[in-house]
Motif scaffolding. Sequence first.
Motif, PDB file in Angstrom:
ATOM      1  N   LYS A 138       0.838  -1.199   0.000  1.00 20.95           N
ATOM      2  CA  LYS A 138       0.000   0.000   0.000  1.00 20.95           C
ATOM      3  C   LYS A 138       0.876   1.253   0.000  1.00 20.95           C
ATOM      4  O   LYS A 138       0.616   2.206  -0.733  1.00 20.95           O
ATOM      5  CB  LYS A 138      -0.908   0.035   1.245  1.00 20.95           C
ATOM      6  N   ALA A 139       1.923   1.217   0.828  1.00 20.20           N
ATOM      7  CA  ALA A 139       2.832   2.367   0.901  1.00 20.20           C
ATOM      8  C   ALA A 139       3.510   2.603  -0.439  1.00 20.20           C
ATOM      9  O   ALA A 139       3.633   3.757  -0.887  1.00 20.20           O
ATOM     10  CB  ALA A 139       3.868   2.154   1.993  1.00 20.20           C
ATOM     11  N   ALA A 140       3.932   1.546  -1.109  1.00 18.68           N
ATOM     12  CA  ALA A 140       4.573   1.678  -2.421  1.00 18.68           C
ATOM     13  C   ALA A 140       3.586   2.234  -3.442  1.00 18.68           C
ATOM     14  O   ALA A 140       3.914   3.120  -4.246  1.00 18.68           O
ATOM     15  CB  ALA A 140       5.126   0.329  -2.884  1.00 18.68           C
ATOM     16  N   MET A 141       2.347   1.727  -3.396  1.00 19.91           N
ATOM     17  CA  MET A 141       1.332   2.202  -4.333  1.00 19.91           C
ATOM     18  C   MET A 141       1.004   3.681  -4.076  1.00 19.91           C
ATOM     19  O   MET A 141       0.906   4.479  -5.014  1.00 19.91           O
ATOM     20  CB  MET A 141       0.059   1.371  -4.212  1.00 19.91           C
ATOM     21  N   VAL A 142       0.854   4.047  -2.818  1.00 18.42           N
ATOM     22  CA  VAL A 142       0.575   5.442  -2.465  1.00 18.42           C
ATOM     23  C   VAL A 142       1.709   6.331  -2.945  1.00 18.42           C
ATOM     24  O   VAL A 142       1.477   7.378  -3.556  1.00 18.42           O
ATOM     25  CB  VAL A 142       0.356   5.587  -0.939  1.00 18.42           C
ATOM     26  N   SER A 143       2.922   5.919  -2.702  1.00 16.66           N
ATOM     27  CA  SER A 143       4.083   6.694  -3.128  1.00 16.66           C
ATOM     28  C   SER A 143       4.086   6.878  -4.640  1.00 16.66           C
ATOM     29  O   SER A 143       4.264   7.998  -5.137  1.00 16.66           O
ATOM     30  CB  SER A 143       5.369   6.001  -2.672  1.00 16.66           C
ATOM     31  N   ASN A 144       3.877   5.798  -5.381  1.00 17.46           N
ATOM     32  CA  ASN A 144       3.889   5.877  -6.848  1.00 17.46           C
ATOM     33  C   ASN A 144       2.760   6.764  -7.371  1.00 17.46           C
ATOM     34  O   ASN A 144       2.970   7.588  -8.265  1.00 17.46           O
ATOM     35  CB  ASN A 144       3.786   4.482  -7.461  1.00 17.46           C
ATOM     36  N   LEU A 145       1.565   6.589  -6.822  1.00 17.23           N
ATOM     37  CA  LEU A 145       0.434   7.408  -7.277  1.00 17.23           C
ATOM     38  C   LEU A 145       0.648   8.890  -6.980  1.00 17.23           C
ATOM     39  O   LEU A 145       0.337   9.749  -7.805  1.00 17.23           O
ATOM     40  CB  LEU A 145      -0.868   6.927  -6.632  1.00 17.23           C
ATOM     41  N   LEU A 146       1.174   9.194  -5.802  1.00 20.68           N
ATOM     42  CA  LEU A 146       1.408  10.599  -5.462  1.00 20.68           C
ATOM     43  C   LEU A 146       2.462  11.229  -6.368  1.00 20.68           C
ATOM     44  O   LEU A 146       2.330  12.389  -6.775  1.00 20.68           O
ATOM     45  CB  LEU A 146       1.798  10.753  -3.997  1.00 20.68           C
ATOM     46  N   VAL A 147       3.494  10.467  -6.713  1.00 20.14           N
ATOM     47  CA  VAL A 147       4.513  10.983  -7.635  1.00 20.14           C
ATOM     48  C   VAL A 147       3.881  11.279  -8.986  1.00 20.14           C
ATOM     49  O   VAL A 147       4.098  12.341  -9.579  1.00 20.14           O
ATOM     50  CB  VAL A 147       5.692   9.990  -7.784  1.00 20.14           C
ATOM     51  N   VAL A 148       3.071  10.356  -9.495  1.00 25.53           N
ATOM     52  CA  VAL A 148       2.447  10.538 -10.799  1.00 25.53           C
ATOM     53  C   VAL A 148       1.459  11.705 -10.767  1.00 25.53           C
ATOM     54  O   VAL A 148       1.453  12.550 -11.665  1.00 25.53           O
ATOM     55  CB  VAL A 148       1.734   9.233 -11.252  1.00 25.53           C
ATOM     56  N   LEU A 149       0.637  11.780  -9.739  1.00 21.96           N
ATOM     57  CA  LEU A 149      -0.413  12.792  -9.682  1.00 21.96           C
ATOM     58  C   LEU A 149       0.113  14.198  -9.361  1.00 21.96           C
ATOM     59  O   LEU A 149      -0.473  15.186  -9.792  1.00 21.96           O
ATOM     60  CB  LEU A 149      -1.482  12.398  -8.660  1.00 21.96           C
ATOM     61  N   CYS A 150       1.207  14.284  -8.612  1.00 21.23           N
ATOM     62  CA  CYS A 150       1.726  15.600  -8.204  1.00 21.23           C
ATOM     63  C   CYS A 150       2.846  16.112  -9.097  1.00 21.23           C
ATOM     64  O   CYS A 150       3.235  17.276  -8.981  1.00 21.23           O
ATOM     65  CB  CYS A 150       2.224  15.543  -6.754  1.00 21.23           C
ATOM     66  N   SER A 151       3.350  15.286  -9.963  1.00 21.33           N
ATOM     67  CA  SER A 151       4.473  15.680 -10.806  1.00 21.33           C
ATOM     68  C   SER A 151       4.055  16.739 -11.818  1.00 21.33           C
ATOM     69  O   SER A 151       2.959  16.702 -12.365  1.00 21.33           O
ATOM     70  CB  SER A 151       5.027  14.460 -11.546  1.00 21.33           C
ATOM     71  N   GLU A 152       4.948  17.684 -12.073  1.00 23.15           N
ATOM     72  CA  GLU A 152       4.675  18.712 -13.074  1.00 23.15           C
ATOM     73  C   GLU A 152       4.989  18.233 -14.474  1.00 23.15           C
ATOM     74  O   GLU A 152       4.543  18.812 -15.443  1.00 23.15           O
ATOM     75  CB  GLU A 152       5.510  19.966 -12.781  1.00 23.15           C
ATOM     76  N   GLN A 153       5.791  17.206 -14.590  1.00 24.87           N
ATOM     77  CA  GLN A 153       6.191  16.712 -15.897  1.00 24.87           C
ATOM     78  C   GLN A 153       5.643  15.309 -16.098  1.00 24.87           C
ATOM     79  O   GLN A 153       5.279  14.618 -15.138  1.00 24.87           O
ATOM     80  CB  GLN A 153       7.711  16.706 -16.000  1.00 24.87           C
ATOM     81  N   ALA A 154       5.589  14.889 -17.346  1.00 24.50           N
ATOM     82  CA  ALA A 154       5.096  13.552 -17.660  1.00 24.50           C
ATOM     83  C   ALA A 154       5.994  12.509 -16.989  1.00 24.50           C
ATOM     84  O   ALA A 154       7.210  12.667 -16.917  1.00 24.50           O
ATOM     85  CB  ALA A 154       5.096  13.336 -19.171  1.00 24.50           C
ATOM     86  N   THR A 155       5.366  11.475 -16.492  1.00 22.21           N
ATOM     87  CA  THR A 155       6.127  10.420 -15.816  1.00 22.21           C
ATOM     88  C   THR A 155       6.399   9.283 -16.783  1.00 22.21           C
ATOM     89  O   THR A 155       5.671   9.079 -17.747  1.00 22.21           O
ATOM     90  CB  THR A 155       5.339   9.889 -14.605  1.00 22.21           C
ATOM     91  N   GLN A 156       7.466   8.550 -16.513  1.00 23.07           N
ATOM     92  CA  GLN A 156       7.839   7.400 -17.331  1.00 23.07           C
ATOM     93  C   GLN A 156       7.275   6.136 -16.706  1.00 23.07           C
ATOM     94  O   GLN A 156       7.336   5.961 -15.495  1.00 23.07           O
ATOM     95  CB  GLN A 156       9.379   7.278 -17.411  1.00 23.07           C
ATOM     96  N   GLN A 157       6.733   5.283 -17.540  1.00 19.59           N
ATOM     97  CA  GLN A 157       6.233   4.009 -17.040  1.00 19.59           C
ATOM     98  C   GLN A 157       7.395   3.083 -16.734  1.00 19.59           C
ATOM     99  O   GLN A 157       8.371   3.033 -17.468  1.00 19.59           O
ATOM    100  CB  GLN A 157       5.323   3.352 -18.061  1.00 19.59           C
ATOM    101  N   VAL A 158       7.276   2.355 -15.647  1.00 19.58           N
ATOM    102  CA  VAL A 158       8.284   1.371 -15.274  1.00 19.58           C
ATOM    103  C   VAL A 158       7.557   0.050 -15.077  1.00 19.58           C
ATOM    104  O   VAL A 158       6.557  -0.009 -14.358  1.00 19.58           O
ATOM    105  CB  VAL A 158       9.005   1.776 -13.961  1.00 19.58           C
ATOM    106  N   VAL A 159       8.041  -0.973 -15.735  1.00 19.09           N
ATOM    107  CA  VAL A 159       7.452  -2.301 -15.565  1.00 19.09           C
ATOM    108  C   VAL A 159       8.297  -3.024 -14.531  1.00 19.09           C
ATOM    109  O   VAL A 159       9.490  -3.256 -14.726  1.00 19.09           O
ATOM    110  CB  VAL A 159       7.425  -3.081 -16.894  1.00 19.09           C
TER     111      VAL A 159
END
Length: 166
Positions: A138-159
């Motif tokens: 959950k912590a990892a998912m929250v961290s990833n979502l917050l980075v994507v949603l709060c970022s000013e620039q487009a994020t890169q997908q990581v598999v």
Amino acid sequence: MVVWQVQDTAKALYAVDDYPKFVAIQTETAVRHIASSYPYTSHGDVGLSLRDNAEEITSELSSEIADRVAPAGVAIIESRLTRLSYAPEIAQAMLRQQQANAVVGARQRIVEGAVSMVQLALQRLKDEGVIDLDEERKAAMVSNLLVVLCSEQATQQVVNTGSLYQ
């Protein structure tokens, strides 16, 4: 802008050398005093500001000018701040502060929106039984979502081909 009239001609002629000049000097002095006594805008403070409390400031300005010109037999009918000009360096500093406040306000709204979206995502995943996440995931998912949603620039997908536990 100041509208005034002579009420006591004798005082106007004998108390000061040049009463129109006297009124102009006293008016400018009062405006400078009032302008330096209050901030241009309140920035969330409780106190008065030139921009947000024009009526109160104008009333105080009229009173101060009237007190200053009374010895010359002059009465103030009306006064109003029509334009405040600041030195270029002060105006630039005020503009930078206004822009910074706008950026901070926008960032706060972005974070509030992102947090509510993350909460909604976690709740829906739980309610619909899509996946059961332990606290670390959950912590990892929250961290990833917050980075994507709060970022000013487009994020890169990581598999991720591994696991959090390897």
